[in-house]
Design an enzyme around this catalytic site. Structure first.
Site, PDB file in Angstrom:
ATOM      1  N   GLY A 255       0.762  -1.240   0.000  1.00  0.00           N
ATOM      2  CA  GLY A 255       0.000   0.000   0.000  1.00  0.00           C
ATOM      3  C   GLY A 255       0.786   1.280   0.000  1.00  0.00           C
TER       4      GLY A 255
ATOM      5  N   GLU B  37       4.009  -6.745   1.893  1.00  0.00           N
ATOM      6  CA  GLU B  37       3.546  -7.128   0.550  1.00  0.00           C
ATOM      7  C   GLU B  37       3.575  -5.924  -0.396  1.00  0.00           C
ATOM      8  OE1 GLU B  37      -0.437  -8.490   1.422  1.00  0.00           O
ATOM      9  OE2 GLU B  37       0.259 -10.312   2.415  1.00  0.00           O
ATOM     10  N   PRO B  38       4.735  -5.292  -0.581  1.00  0.00           N
ATOM     11  CA  PRO B  38       4.761  -4.113  -1.453  1.00  0.00           C
ATOM     12  C   PRO B  38       4.629  -4.517  -2.923  1.00  0.00           C
ATOM     13  CG  PRO B  38       6.992  -4.686  -0.803  1.00  0.00           C
ATOM     14  CD  PRO B  38       6.083  -5.630  -0.072  1.00  0.00           C
TER      15      PRO B  38
ATOM     16  N   ARG C 269      -5.383   2.209 -15.915  1.00  0.00           N
ATOM     17  CA  ARG C 269      -5.439   3.007 -14.683  1.00  0.00           C
ATOM     18  C   ARG C 269      -6.161   4.350 -14.827  1.00  0.00           C
ATOM     19  NH1 ARG C 269      -1.619   4.755 -12.238  1.00  0.00           N
ATOM     20  NH2 ARG C 269      -2.464   4.403 -10.176  1.00  0.00           N
TER      21      ARG C 269
ATOM     22  N   CYS D   9     -13.099   2.509 -28.915  1.00  0.00           N
ATOM     23  CA  CYS D   9     -14.416   3.141 -29.052  1.00  0.00           C
ATOM     24  C   CYS D   9     -15.093   3.298 -27.698  1.00  0.00           C
ATOM     25  CB  CYS D   9     -15.278   2.301 -29.980  1.00  0.00           C
ATOM     26  SG  CYS D   9     -14.362   1.780 -31.428  1.00  0.00           S
TER      27      CYS D   9
END
Ligand SMILES: *Cc1c(COP(=O)(O)O)cnc(C)c1O
Length: 429
Positions: free
Chosen positions: A239, A275-276, A314, A345
């Site tokens: 995170g 847990e990067p 993203r 499209c």
């Protein structure tokens, strides 16, 4: 130190000119830097060198086997969320006892595969999952090492879609049910309790939510131990945010994050698991693309590039900002304002709106920075656009680590049912 930067008027990835990769591999293409992966991993690992810890890189951020192998050689473990990611991690040389398995919906087949290879720990997210894991463990004659992912009900994360630690999110065991969940687990023969797990969100740009979560979980660990449970690991998830080059808050460096973690966990006597994902991979890659057309609209100008939302989701999914630069070092006196869009499209196929940048023309190469995490891993073949290839640079060398499929490769996986092939008007593919 940037490994994607200008040398003699054009942008390089380490010592390879991006124009060379564009010419030899084609665009769009993801380009990653080994030196950046290495630096990011080492910065994180060095901050915890004096702490008993496991750095389990979050495979979903960038799951290419070559990327995993690069990190494996540096000593990384892996955080996986599917049997596919488990296979990748093992193939890349990450030992099973350095692999943790996360996710709210593990299947029996996934549990079996992970038990058979002997992973470090299952991060269990519900009692329903715990009971199934106990059954699968009994079937395979193994004991499943378990940590519950608890939901500490703290607000964190750079966007609603990447906030995971609030009680309305689907993740983790509700805080009020955590102690009874441990009590139930302790009574199951196929389960061995080993730790506690939490993951509160992604692109977190200040330390306060980490502090709130760690303080809560540290209190829980003390209660669980008082109730007789053995808690030897504390997984605080991933995170930690990264700079994306816009004006948003710049996240704290890993050293400050590490200082906080160490201060709050010093008296717990646990192995810390991290847990990067984004912190290691995000700024290790760019998406290299070519300008197809400059379309002069009535009140805005569109830069139509050959990359699209299927290649980099993203901006469409999280309203994410990506810094965009020209590969040929531009003339900063000639500025224009563009909407940068892809060929798909969908109006959502927009990388940025009204961005002021140096003037560009059809045929120019550009990069979208900070695309190494949640870029290629989220790509799809929407609009029958072949999956975007990936290239890994290492010094003056580079290698294609995922090839661009042909349209024929895509069509090979599809077939006509027999009631359609009888129709002579349909061409047999
Ligand atoms: C996505 C995820 C991570 C990685 O998050 P980053 O923000 O990329 O560090 C770690 N743990 C779990 C459980 C995740 O779902």
């Amino acid at each position: 130190m940037r490994h994607f930067d200008y040398q003699n008027g054009e942008m390089f990835a380490e010592d390879v000119p991006l124009s060379r990769i564009a010419a030899e591999v084609g665009t769009p293409v993801y380009v990653y830097s080994t030196a950046t992966f290495t630096r990011h991993y080492n910065v994180f690992a060095d901050s915890f060198a004096d702490t008993k810890s496991l750095i389990a890189y979050s495979v979903k951020a960038n799951s290419n086997i070559a990327v995993l192998a690069t990190l494996a050689q540096l000593g990384a473990g892996a955080d996986v969320v599917s049997v596919g990611e488990l296979k990748r991690a093992l193939m890349a040389g990450i030992p099973a006892d350095r692999i943790v398995f996360s996710g709210v919906g593990k299947t029996r087949a996934e549990m079996r595969a992970a038990l058979e290879v002997g992973i470090r720990v299952f991060n269990v997210e519900s009692l329903a999952e715990l009971r199934v894991l106990n059954e699968v463990a009994a079937d395979t004659g193994k004991t499943a090492p378990v940590a519950f992912r608890v939901n500490p009900d703290v607000t964190a994360g750079g966007h609603a879609k990447i906030s995971t630690g609030k009680k309305e999110n689907k993740f983790g065991i509700a805080w009020s049910q955590a102690e009874s969940a441990y009590a139930e687990a302790a009574a199951l023969p196929g389960i061995e309790i080993v730790g506690v797990d939490v993951h509160i969100g992604s692109q977190i740009s200040d330390l306060a939510p980490f502090e709130a979560a760690i303080v809560k979980v540290a209190g829980l660990i003390k209660k669980l131990r008082a109730a007789g449970h053995t808690i030897s690991s504390f997984d605080i998830g991933g995170g930690l945010g990264i700079p994306y080059g816009n004006n948003a808050a710049v996240p704290p460096p890993p050293s400050e994050y590490a200082a906080l973690v160490k201060r709050l966990t010093a008296d717990l006597n646990v192995e810390m698991i991290f847990e990067p994902g984004r912190m290691i991979a995000g700024n290790s890659g760019v998406l290299l693309s070519e300008v197809l057309y400059v379309k002069r609209g009535e009140d805005r100008d569109f830069l139509i590039i050959d990359a699209a939302m299927n290649d980099l989701l993203r901006p469409a999914l999280y309203d994410a900002y990506h810094e965009i630069e020209a590969v040929q070092q531009p003339d900063l006196d000639k500025m224009e304002t563009y909407d940068v869009v892809g060929p798909i499209c969908e109006s959502g196929d927009t990388f940025t709106k009204g961005r002021e940048m140096p003037a560009l023309e059809s045929g120019d190469l550009i990069v979208l920075h900070s695309a190494g995490a949640y870029g290629a891993a989220q790509a799809s073949q929407y609009n029958t656009r072949p999956l975007v290839p990936e290239v890994l640079v290492n010094g003056s060398d580079y290698s294609v680590i995922r090839a661009r499929p042909t349209v024929e490769d895509i069509l090979k996986t599809e077939s006509l049912p027999n009631w359609l092939t009888k129709d002579e008007n349909v061409t047999d593919i």
